[in-house]
Design a protein around this motif. Structure first.
Motif, mmCIF file in Angstrom:
data_model
loop_
_atom_site.group_PDB
_atom_site.id
_atom_site.type_symbol
_atom_site.label_atom_id
_atom_site.label_comp_id
_atom_site.label_asym_id
_atom_site.label_seq_id
_atom_site.Cartn_x
_atom_site.Cartn_y
_atom_site.Cartn_z
ATOM 1 N N GLY A 49 0.736 -1.230 0.125
ATOM 2 C CA GLY A 49 0.184 -0.022 0.152
ATOM 3 C C GLY A 49 0.884 1.156 0.161
ATOM 4 O O GLY A 49 0.219 2.395 -0.395
ATOM 5 N N ALA A 50 2.037 1.250 0.396
ATOM 6 C CA ALA A 50 2.945 2.641 0.551
ATOM 7 C C ALA A 50 3.097 3.085 -0.782
ATOM 8 O O ALA A 50 3.037 4.140 -1.110
ATOM 9 C CB ALA A 50 4.242 2.286 1.258
ATOM 10 N N LEU A 85 4.378 7.635 6.532
ATOM 11 C CA LEU A 85 5.387 8.420 5.417
ATOM 12 C C LEU A 85 5.737 9.797 5.664
ATOM 13 O O LEU A 85 6.570 10.138 5.197
ATOM 14 C CB LEU A 85 4.697 8.411 4.004
ATOM 15 N N GLY A 86 4.983 10.617 6.712
ATOM 16 C CA GLY A 86 5.475 11.890 6.926
ATOM 17 C C GLY A 86 6.825 11.825 8.031
ATOM 18 O O GLY A 86 7.405 12.919 7.919
ATOM 19 N N VAL A 87 7.208 10.743 8.458
ATOM 20 C CA VAL A 87 8.161 10.736 9.258
ATOM 21 C C VAL A 87 9.589 10.104 8.755
ATOM 22 O O VAL A 87 10.582 10.039 9.450
ATOM 23 C CB VAL A 87 7.950 10.219 10.685
ATOM 24 N N PHE A 117 2.125 6.694 -2.160
ATOM 25 C CA PHE A 117 3.216 7.462 -2.938
ATOM 26 C C PHE A 117 2.672 8.033 -4.002
ATOM 27 O O PHE A 117 2.765 9.334 -4.455
ATOM 28 C CB PHE A 117 4.599 6.671 -3.006
ATOM 29 N N SER A 118 1.841 7.307 -4.971
ATOM 30 C CA SER A 118 1.472 7.545 -6.292
ATOM 31 C C SER A 118 0.218 8.593 -6.062
ATOM 32 O O SER A 118 0.395 9.702 -6.684
ATOM 33 C CB SER A 118 0.923 6.321 -6.952
ATOM 34 N N ALA A 169 1.232 13.293 3.750
ATOM 35 C CA ALA A 169 1.881 11.782 3.791
ATOM 36 C C ALA A 169 1.267 11.163 5.070
ATOM 37 O O ALA A 169 0.988 9.881 4.842
ATOM 38 C CB ALA A 169 3.279 11.787 3.645
ATOM 39 N N THR A 170 1.480 11.735 6.209
ATOM 40 C CA THR A 170 1.045 10.974 7.349
ATOM 41 C C THR A 170 -0.727 11.010 7.242
ATOM 42 O O THR A 170 -1.075 9.657 7.622
ATOM 43 C CB THR A 170 1.241 12.230 8.433
ATOM 44 N N ALA A 171 -1.356 11.855 6.700
ATOM 45 C CA ALA A 171 -2.892 11.882 6.753
ATOM 46 C C ALA A 171 -3.108 10.597 5.831
ATOM 47 O O ALA A 171 -4.147 9.912 6.055
ATOM 48 C CB ALA A 171 -3.485 13.051 6.276
ATOM 49 N N PHE A 172 -2.673 10.621 4.545
ATOM 50 C CA PHE A 172 -2.959 9.865 3.404
ATOM 51 C C PHE A 172 -2.870 8.254 3.962
ATOM 52 O O PHE A 172 -3.588 7.161 3.536
ATOM 53 C CB PHE A 172 -2.455 9.979 2.212
ATOM 54 N N ALA A 173 -1.520 8.030 4.520
ATOM 55 C CA ALA A 173 -1.440 6.621 5.170
ATOM 56 C C ALA A 173 -2.563 6.262 6.205
ATOM 57 O O ALA A 173 -2.606 5.256 6.297
ATOM 58 C CB ALA A 173 0.031 6.481 5.819
#
Length: 349
Positions: free
Chosen positions: A139-140, A193-195, A144-145, A208-212
């Protein structure tokens, strides 16, 4: 402290419970399939200082988990076709399947996806062994896409719709495995992904954090809806990454923001020195990070927190935020088999 456990406590119990481990997903779980494919095409990746074709400096978590369960070595499926005891079907760069940004198809950078892997498994296992343990990290790359599309077109409605489709892809493939006999699934949520170094100073950090988090929540809801009876061990990596990143940094890491391997320089020439870093490169953890994840998985499997898909959760678990993002590899040319799913979400342009 409990997460930095020794693997000596669980093997006897687990080995008597599971007959084998079957791994699917992306570079988090890939023990050499991408390296085999890219080598056949004349450009083997990843090379030194990556370890033995894996996307880190040592074992990945499924190898540590298998060892902790007393199941033995995990082998790339492409190296032991048509069968081996603990086959790993994961391939670096893999996505969940077909997703859309509005009416635009979001392509995998490699052409590899989860349906491809499940199909490869089912060709030699038309009946999924009920005594097997199935692991999934995926899923990552889809997130990313979506982040890439969102940067060019900041439309939250399109982003949520794309993430919803990707999440349904995961639940659908899990349901397929369950329908064929699989009973137990270890789910490695998409990280925060924000970190990770790739995003921790980026304008897209919060997105990135929110979408994950959105993706992870959607996956859990879909599993509860379409995979009744499947036992899912959801790894609580949100708490792990919080402890690792700190402040203060946890688990003995001395650097939790920068990568050990920058692509040009290496933080240390020793294994122990490298494992002082949480991140091996801009998107993947060091072998020590993988060991911590495997320790959490052992806790879940041998008596920890169990989420049963047949029971709709009253509250969705916190989105996992283990700091692992996947590299997109262009030009791999590995054709993915994609299934058309009845009831699949439709996204309007």
């Amino acid at each position: 402290a409990t997460l930095a456990l020794s693997f000596s406590a669980a093997p006897a119990l687990a080995a008597s419970t599971y007959s084998a481990i079957y791994s699917f997903g992306d570079s988090l779980s890939d023990v050499g399939n991408y390296f085999i494919i890219s080598s056949l095409q004349g450009h083997p990746e990843p090379l030194y200082p990556y370890s033995l074709g894996r996307f880190t400096n040592g074992n990945v978590w499924v190898q540590d988990l298998s060892a902790g369960l007393g199941l033995g070595a995990v082998t790339p499926s492409l190296a032991c076709w048509p069968s081996c005891r603990n086959p790993d079907y994961a391939v670096g760069g893999a996505t969940t399947g077909t997703t859309f940004w509005g009416a635009t198809l979001l392509h995998s950078a490699t052409g590899i996806d989860l349906p491809s892997q499940i199909s490869a498994f089912e060709r030699t296992h038309p009946i999924a062994p009920s005594t097997g343990l199935y692991t999934l990290s995926i899923g990552a790359n889809d997130v990313f896409s979506v982040l890439g599309a969102f940067a060019a077109d900041p439309n939250l409605t399109k982003a949520k719709a794309a993430l919803s489709i990707a999440a349904y892809n995961v639940a659908s493939e899990a349901e397929d495995l369950h329908r064929r006999g699989a009973q137990n699934l270890v789910l490695f949520d998409v990280p925060d992904l924000g970190v990770i170094p790739l995003f921790n100073t980026s304008p897209l950090k919060n997105d990135a954090t929110a979408f994950a988090g959105i993706f992870d929540s959607d996956v859990m809801l879909d599993l509860a809806s379409i995979a009744p009876g499947l036992r899912v061990y959801d790894l609580h990596t949100f708490a792990l990454i919080d402890q690792a990143v700190g402040p203060p940094p946890g688990f003995g890491f001395t650097n939790v923001t920068a990568p050990c391997w920058t692509g040009k320089t290496l933080c240390s020439n020793t294994f122990d020195g490298q494992n002082q870093y949480l991140f091996w490169d801009g998107v993947h953890p060091t072998a020590k990070g993988h060991t911590i994840i495997a320790g959490d998985a052992l806790i879940e499997i041998t008596g920890g927190h169990l989420f049963a898909a047949e029971n709709t959760p009253t509250a969705i678990p916190e989105p996992s935020t283990w700091a692992l993002m996947l590299l997109g590899f262009a030009g791999l040319g590995f054709a993915g088999y994609r299934r058309a799913r009845a009831g699949h979400a439709t996204v309007a342009a």
